[in-house]
Design a protein around this motif. Structure first.
Motif, PDB file in Angstrom:
ATOM      1  N   LYS A 183     -11.221   6.238  -1.095  1.00 38.48           N
ATOM      2  CA  LYS A 183      -9.096   6.700  -1.914  1.00 38.48           C
ATOM      3  C   LYS A 183      -8.864   6.440  -2.810  1.00 38.48           C
ATOM      4  O   LYS A 183      -8.016   6.996  -2.825  1.00 38.48           O
ATOM      5  CB  LYS A 183      -9.057   5.344   0.218  1.00 38.48           C
ATOM      6  CG  LYS A 183      -7.766   6.018   0.409  1.00 38.48           C
ATOM      7  CD  LYS A 183      -7.417   7.268   1.119  1.00 38.48           C
ATOM      8  CE  LYS A 183      -5.929   7.000   1.863  1.00 38.48           C
ATOM      9  NZ  LYS A 183      -5.951   8.554   2.237  1.00 38.48           N
ATOM     10  N   THR A 184      -9.353   5.315  -2.850  1.00 35.68           N
ATOM     11  CA  THR A 184      -8.799   5.004  -4.776  1.00 35.68           C
ATOM     12  C   THR A 184      -8.693   5.979  -5.597  1.00 35.68           C
ATOM     13  O   THR A 184      -7.828   6.164  -6.071  1.00 35.68           O
ATOM     14  CB  THR A 184      -9.104   4.001  -4.305  1.00 35.68           C
ATOM     15  OG1 THR A 184     -10.991   3.163  -4.690  1.00 35.68           O
ATOM     16  CG2 THR A 184      -9.232   2.440  -3.797  1.00 35.68           C
ATOM     17  N   ARG A 242      -4.756   5.220  -6.931  1.00 35.63           N
ATOM     18  CA  ARG A 242      -4.330   4.261  -7.089  1.00 35.63           C
ATOM     19  C   ARG A 242      -5.423   2.802  -5.697  1.00 35.63           C
ATOM     20  O   ARG A 242      -5.998   2.957  -5.787  1.00 35.63           O
ATOM     21  CB  ARG A 242      -3.296   3.672  -5.730  1.00 35.63           C
ATOM     22  CG  ARG A 242      -2.066   5.606  -6.221  1.00 35.63           C
ATOM     23  CD  ARG A 242      -1.089   5.432  -5.250  1.00 35.63           C
ATOM     24  NE  ARG A 242       0.081   4.060  -5.221  1.00 35.63           N
ATOM     25  CZ  ARG A 242       0.226   3.585  -4.428  1.00 35.63           C
ATOM     26  NH1 ARG A 242       0.878   4.048  -3.281  1.00 35.63           N
ATOM     27  NH2 ARG A 242       0.855   2.108  -4.435  1.00 35.63           N
ATOM     28  N   ASP A 267      -6.421   9.003  -4.045  1.00 34.00           N
ATOM     29  CA  ASP A 267      -4.969   8.630  -4.340  1.00 34.00           C
ATOM     30  C   ASP A 267      -5.138   8.202  -5.765  1.00 34.00           C
ATOM     31  O   ASP A 267      -3.564   8.038  -5.898  1.00 34.00           O
ATOM     32  CB  ASP A 267      -4.438   7.522  -3.447  1.00 34.00           C
ATOM     33  CG  ASP A 267      -4.675   7.833  -1.788  1.00 34.00           C
ATOM     34  OD1 ASP A 267      -5.448   9.931  -1.436  1.00 34.00           O
ATOM     35  OD2 ASP A 267      -4.332   7.457  -1.162  1.00 34.00           O
ATOM     36  N   ASP A 289      -6.631   7.829   7.790  1.00 32.14           N
ATOM     37  CA  ASP A 289      -4.974   8.048   7.632  1.00 32.14           C
ATOM     38  C   ASP A 289      -4.656   7.103   6.615  1.00 32.14           C
ATOM     39  O   ASP A 289      -3.228   7.231   6.017  1.00 32.14           O
ATOM     40  CB  ASP A 289      -4.908   8.610   8.661  1.00 32.14           C
ATOM     41  CG  ASP A 289      -5.354  10.077   8.715  1.00 32.14           C
ATOM     42  OD1 ASP A 289      -6.262  10.755   8.213  1.00 32.14           O
ATOM     43  OD2 ASP A 289      -4.899  10.278  10.279  1.00 32.14           O
ATOM     44  N   LYS A 290      -5.026   6.064   6.648  1.00 36.28           N
ATOM     45  CA  LYS A 290      -4.371   4.891   5.743  1.00 36.28           C
ATOM     46  C   LYS A 290      -4.169   5.375   4.655  1.00 36.28           C
ATOM     47  O   LYS A 290      -4.929   5.395   4.059  1.00 36.28           O
ATOM     48  CB  LYS A 290      -4.456   3.952   6.753  1.00 36.28           C
ATOM     49  CG  LYS A 290      -4.679   3.496   7.739  1.00 36.28           C
ATOM     50  CD  LYS A 290      -3.646   3.072   8.924  1.00 36.28           C
ATOM     51  CE  LYS A 290      -2.917   2.865  10.215  1.00 36.28           C
ATOM     52  NZ  LYS A 290      -2.196   2.915  10.989  1.00 36.28           N
ATOM     53  N   SER A 291      -2.962   4.097   4.626  1.00 36.18           N
ATOM     54  CA  SER A 291      -3.612   4.327   2.073  1.00 36.18           C
ATOM     55  C   SER A 291      -4.623   3.436   2.157  1.00 36.18           C
ATOM     56  O   SER A 291      -4.944   2.237   3.225  1.00 36.18           O
ATOM     57  CB  SER A 291      -2.336   3.589   2.328  1.00 36.18           C
ATOM     58  OG  SER A 291      -1.479   2.403   3.179  1.00 36.18           O
ATOM     59  N   VAL A 292      -4.106   3.101   0.937  1.00 29.88           N
ATOM     60  CA  VAL A 292      -5.575   2.636   0.132  1.00 29.88           C
ATOM     61  C   VAL A 292      -5.278   0.678   0.686  1.00 29.88           C
ATOM     62  O   VAL A 292      -5.847   0.047   0.934  1.00 29.88           O
ATOM     63  CB  VAL A 292      -5.365   2.432  -1.436  1.00 29.88           C
ATOM     64  CG1 VAL A 292      -6.124   1.436  -2.346  1.00 29.88           C
ATOM     65  CG2 VAL A 292      -5.564   3.684  -1.580  1.00 29.88           C
ATOM     66  N   GLU A 293      -3.872   0.627   0.328  1.00 27.81           N
ATOM     67  CA  GLU A 293      -2.841  -0.905   0.491  1.00 27.81           C
ATOM     68  C   GLU A 293      -3.663  -1.316   1.675  1.00 27.81           C
ATOM     69  O   GLU A 293      -4.293  -2.661   2.168  1.00 27.81           O
ATOM     70  CB  GLU A 293      -2.201  -1.021   0.920  1.00 27.81           C
ATOM     71  CG  GLU A 293      -1.493  -2.516   0.568  1.00 27.81           C
ATOM     72  CD  GLU A 293      -1.723  -3.006  -0.980  1.00 27.81           C
ATOM     73  OE1 GLU A 293      -2.106  -4.369  -0.942  1.00 27.81           O
ATOM     74  OE2 GLU A 293      -2.261  -2.767  -1.679  1.00 27.81           O
ATOM     75  N   GLU A 294      -3.233  -0.206   2.965  1.00 25.30           N
ATOM     76  CA  GLU A 294      -3.600  -1.136   4.476  1.00 25.30           C
ATOM     77  C   GLU A 294      -5.262  -1.169   4.584  1.00 25.30           C
ATOM     78  O   GLU A 294      -5.847  -1.696   5.701  1.00 25.30           O
ATOM     79  CB  GLU A 294      -3.085   0.322   5.469  1.00 25.30           C
ATOM     80  CG  GLU A 294      -1.675   0.206   5.286  1.00 25.30           C
ATOM     81  CD  GLU A 294      -1.158   1.177   6.452  1.00 25.30           C
ATOM     82  OE1 GLU A 294       0.335   1.308   6.536  1.00 25.30           O
ATOM     83  OE2 GLU A 294      -1.152   2.438   6.245  1.00 25.30           O
TER      84      GLU A 294
END
Length: 311
Positions: free
Chosen positions: A300-301, A306, A304, A102-107
Motif C-alpha cells: 500500500k505504501t 505514502r 499510494d 481498502d483501507k488507507s496506509v495510516e489505517e
C-alpha cells in the motif's frame, strides 16, 4: 581531542540530543552550594517522552550538593523468550486482515501496530520462584542426625545437579560457537563476560615516529585521524549531475507474502526493538501470521506513495 568552551559544549550537547531524537526530562536546577551559580548537571535522556512519567526533586544526601532525583519510569519487563507464541498466533489467526484491503496506509499501519503490541506477551515466573523458596526452606529444616539417608540423597542430588549444570554450560558454549555467524553479538557478549583483564588504549605511534606517553595523547591522535574521514560541508548549492539517468524507471516493485515471511523469520531475535517498540522476537515467532498484513502495508505504501505518520 577538541577542547570546547562551556557555551560551545552546551550547544553541541543540545544539538546531539536533538539529532538523536532524545528527550531530556530534568527541568530544574539540581546542584547548588553556597553562593555558587545554580546548575543543571544530571540529565535523564530517553527515546520516548512517555517513558518518564514523574520526577521528584529531593534534598541532597550527606555532604553532596546534588539533589536526589526520584524517577517514575515505564519499564518494559516482558520476557520475550518465554512468551506464549502459540496462543499469540492463534489470536492473530482470528483477525480478519482482508478488511484492511481498502483501507488507507495510516489505517493499515495502526491495525498492524496495535495487534503486534497486544501479542507482546510475558510469562510470570513468580510461581516457580516461590516454589524454589519453599523447597529451600524445607531443606534447611532437615536435621542430619535424625535422617542421614535424606542427607545422602540430597548430596547425591547436588552432585547430579552440578554435573547437569556443567553439561548445560558446555552445550551452551558449543551452540554459541556454532552460531557465531548468525548471532555474533551473543557470542562476543558472553566472551566479554568471561574476560577478567580489560584492555585499555595502548601506546600509539605518532607521525614523527614516537609513541604516545599518555591516554590524553592517544585520544587526541585518534580524534585527528577520525576527523580526516569527514567532509567539510559548505553553503554552496549542490552541483547538478552531468548526465541524467537513462535507465528504466522503477515503476513496480514485486514481492510476495512468502518473501515477507522469510524476511521476518530471518530477524535477529536478540536485537533491540525499533522506534515502534515491537520486539523482533515477536515478529519472528509470529512471522507466518504477520506476513500478510505487513505485506499489505508495504504494498500500500508503494501504490499510494505514502508512508504512515509514525515513520
Amino acid at each position: 581531542m577538541v577542547r570546547l568552551n562551556h557555551r560551545a559544549q552546551q550547544q553541541t550537547a543540545t544539538e546531539t540530543t536533538q539529532e538523536a531524537f532524545l528527550h531530556q526530562h530534568v527541568a530544574e536546577f539540581i546542584r547548588a552550594r553556597g553562593s555558587d551559580t545554580l546548575t543543571l548537571l544530571d540529565l535523564i535522556l530517553t527515546k520516548n517522552e512517555l517513558e518518564v512519567s514523574d520526577i521528584e526533586y529531593k534534598a541532597p544526601v550527606g555532604a553532596s550538593d546534588h539533589c536526589v532525583l526520584v524517577i517514575k519510569m515505564a519499564v518494559d519487563t516482558r520476557l520475550y523468550h518465554k512468551g506464549d507464541y502459540v496462543r499469540s498466533k492463534a489470536m492473530l489467526s482470528d483477525v480478519d486482515w482482508n478488511e484492511l484491503m481498502d483501507k488507507s496506509v495510516e489505517e493499515i499501519w495502526k491495525a498492524n501496530y496495535m495487534e503486534c503490541n497486544k501479542k507482546q506477551t510475558q510469562m510470570d515466573d513468580s510461581e516457580s520462584t516461590e516454589q524454589n523458596k519453599t523447597e529451600r526452606s524445607s531443606l534447611d529444616k532437615i536435621p542430619p542426625e535424625e535422617n542421614q539417608s535424606k542427607v545422602q540423597s540430597l548430596l547425591q542430588s547436588k552432585e547430579e545437579s552440578t554435573r547437569a549444570v556443567r553439561e548445560a554450560v558446555c552445550q551452551f558454549e558449543k551452540t554459541l560457537a556454532e552460531e557465531v555467524k548468525e548471532k555474533p553479538r551473543a557470542f562476543f557478549a558472553y566472551a566479554r563476560s568471561k574476560t577478567r583483564i580489560k584492555e585499555s588504549v595502548s601506546r600509539i605511534k605518532q607521525p614523527d615516529g614516537t609513541l604516545t606517553t599518555s591516554t590524553q595523547e592517544a585520544c587526541e591522535l585518534l580524534n585527528k585521524e577520525f576527523q580526516k574521514v569527514f567532509t567539510k560541508e559548505t553553503n554552496t548549492p549542490i552541483p547538478r549531475t552531468l548526465h541524467e539517468f537513462e535507465g528504466e524507471e522503477l515503476s513496480r516493485c514485486e514481492f510476495t507474502v512468502d518473501d515477507t515471511r522469510k524476511l521476518l523469520e530471518g530477524l535477529r531475535e536478540n536485537s533491540a526493538p525499533g522506534p515502534d517498540g515491537v520486539h523482533p522476537k515477536v515478529l519472528k515467532e509470529c512471522a507466518s501470521k504477520l506476513a500478510f498484513p505487513l505485506w499489505l502495508l508495504f504494498r500500500k505504501t508503494l501504490t499510494d506513495r505514502r508512508i504512515p505518520e509514525d515513520w
